[in-house]
Design a protein around this motif. Structure first.
Motif, PDB file in Angstrom:
ATOM      1  N   ASP A   1      -4.129   9.550   5.446  1.00 55.66           N
ATOM      2  CA  ASP A   1      -5.569   9.323   5.543  1.00 55.66           C
ATOM      3  C   ASP A   1      -6.183   9.096   4.162  1.00 55.66           C
ATOM      4  OD1 ASP A   1      -5.579   9.616   8.290  1.00 55.66           O
ATOM      5  OD2 ASP A   1      -6.114  11.738   8.241  1.00 55.66           O
TER       6      ASP A   1
ATOM      7  N   GLU B   1      -5.291   5.699   2.722  1.00 52.54           N
ATOM      8  CA  GLU B   1      -6.006   4.581   3.343  1.00 52.54           C
ATOM      9  C   GLU B   1      -7.467   4.511   2.920  1.00 52.54           C
ATOM     10  OE1 GLU B   1      -3.292   4.111   7.387  1.00 52.54           O
ATOM     11  OE2 GLU B   1      -5.214   5.172   7.517  1.00 52.54           O
TER      12      GLU B   1
ATOM     13  N   LYS C   1       0.825  -1.215   0.000  1.00 55.85           N
ATOM     14  CA  LYS C   1       0.000   0.000   0.000  1.00 55.85           C
ATOM     15  C   LYS C   1       0.856   1.261   0.000  1.00 55.85           C
ATOM     16  CE  LYS C   1      -4.004   2.102   0.290  1.00 55.85           C
ATOM     17  NZ  LYS C   1      -4.867   2.149  -0.920  1.00 55.85           N
TER      18      LYS C   1
ATOM     19  N   ALA D   1       2.478   2.373  10.038  1.00 59.05           N
ATOM     20  CA  ALA D   1       1.461   3.412   9.845  1.00 59.05           C
ATOM     21  C   ALA D   1       1.260   4.235  11.109  1.00 59.05           C
ATOM     22  CB  ALA D   1       0.142   2.775   9.412  1.00 59.05           C
TER      23      ALA D   1
ATOM     24  N   TYR E   1       1.889  -3.638   8.327  1.00 57.14           N
ATOM     25  CA  TYR E   1       1.344  -2.304   8.059  1.00 57.14           C
ATOM     26  C   TYR E   1       1.157  -1.446   9.306  1.00 57.14           C
ATOM     27  CZ  TYR E   1      -1.572   1.373   6.058  1.00 57.14           C
ATOM     28  OH  TYR E   1      -2.048   2.587   5.656  1.00 57.14           O
TER      29      TYR E   1
END
Length: 317
Positions: free
Chosen positions: A89, A92, A43, A306, A302
């Motif tokens: 943000d 995601e 990601k 994060a 992750y």
């Protein structure tokens, strides 16, 4: 089910700069390309700006050249630049792959602190203070004298703390590590080791000793377990299974919530036998789930990285 992944180190930009014919979307000569990132479930990818010796003496123009490569040949393919909490943000909430810029070694800054501000304005959010050898700021881990920071290097650290650039110790000398640890503790600013393993498992100079791992944990920093074969296992070829003792060692020291991954893809010519590019991350996470519970694995892939970025990236609010 593919879980999201953050990879904290790759050298694809250096390859792209040196070979204008490489296509980031799908070129198989790149360990990290967009197709492989999507296949592996990555990601957010940290792209290191590494100045190859093939460029000649390191200069600011070489740093800017790689930032141009990122902006002109990576971002237009749909890679979302992550420079703030708000960017994270947005990443995601959507389907895009994100990119985070890191500078690997302060050499190309030429001792000019104004250039640090320029890099920050252009989106660089992480700084590896050295590569393996000495530069104007500090000694690297392979520098025989094992010196620490120069006076100019100490000013660099202070400026990074002021701007909000996250510092990375993966190539820093042992003396430099402990000098930075003291400065970081005083400033309340944790640092990371973006691509280093556990020295007690594989005694390579680039790996972290137990006391260094514990110091990073105490500060609330992060450690990116890396896929460089000779940092994973001594001797012959290594596989992803040989990463497990490094994970176990860091966790045994209390670092389960501080562990992440920093592959060093495109920075290595030899790979783990079954983890050769970012497309293989999907198989790697399934392997981890055979040994560890879902919550831990999600953290390593992750959530731990994060949470750190959410705490230490700038916010526009």
């Amino acid at each position: 089910m593919t879980r999201p992944i953050i990879d904290f180190h790759c050298d694809a930009l250096s390859k792209l700069l040196l070979d204008p014919k490489l296509d980031f979307s799908k070129d198989r000569r790149l360990d990290v390309n967009l197709r492989r990132l999507k296949k592996g479930g990555v990601k957010l990818q940290t792209f290191a700006i590494f100045l190859s010796q093939r460029l000649g003496p390191p200069k600011m123009e070489h740093i800017l050249g790689q930032i141009d490569v990122y902006q002109e040949r990576v971002q237009p393919l749909g890679v979302l630049p992550v420079q703030s909490v708000e960017d994270l943000d947005a990443l995601e909430q959507g389907e895009a792959v994100g990119g985070l810029l890191s500078l690997e070694g302060a050499d190309g800054l030429e001792g000019n602190l104004h250039y640090v501000r320029v890099c920050y304005e252009k989106g660089v959010r992480l700084l590896g203070l050295t590569w393996n050898y000495a530069n104007w700021a500090a000694d690297g881990i392979m520098e025989p004298r094992n010196g620490g920071f120069t006076p100019a290097g100490l000013e660099l650290v202070r400026l990074c703390h002021e701007l909000g650039i996250i510092l990375d110790v993966s190539h820093l000398s042992v003396k430099g590590f402990w000098e930075l640890q003291q400065l970081a503790e005083e400033a309340g600013k944790p640092f990371i080791a973006s691509h280093s393993n556990a020295y007690e498992v594989c005694p390579h100079a680039r790996n972290l000793r137990d006391d260094q791992i514990q110091a990073i944990i105490k500060l609330g920093g992060r450690i990116g377990v890396t896929f460089v074969p000779w940092f994973v296992k001594e001797g012959r070829s290594a596989s992803s299974k040989d990463l497990l003792p490094h994970i176990e060692r860091i966790c045994s020291l209390g670092g389960g919530a501080n562990l992440m991954f920093g592959s060093d893809f495109d920075g290595i010519e030899t790979h783990l036998t079954d983890l050769r590019h970012s497309g293989h991350y999907a198989n790697w996470q399934e392997s981890l789930l055979k040994y560890y519970p879902e919550e831990l694995v999600r953290g390593w892939l992750y959530d731990n990285a994060a949470a750190f970025l959410r705490a230490w990236l700038p916010s526009h609010k």
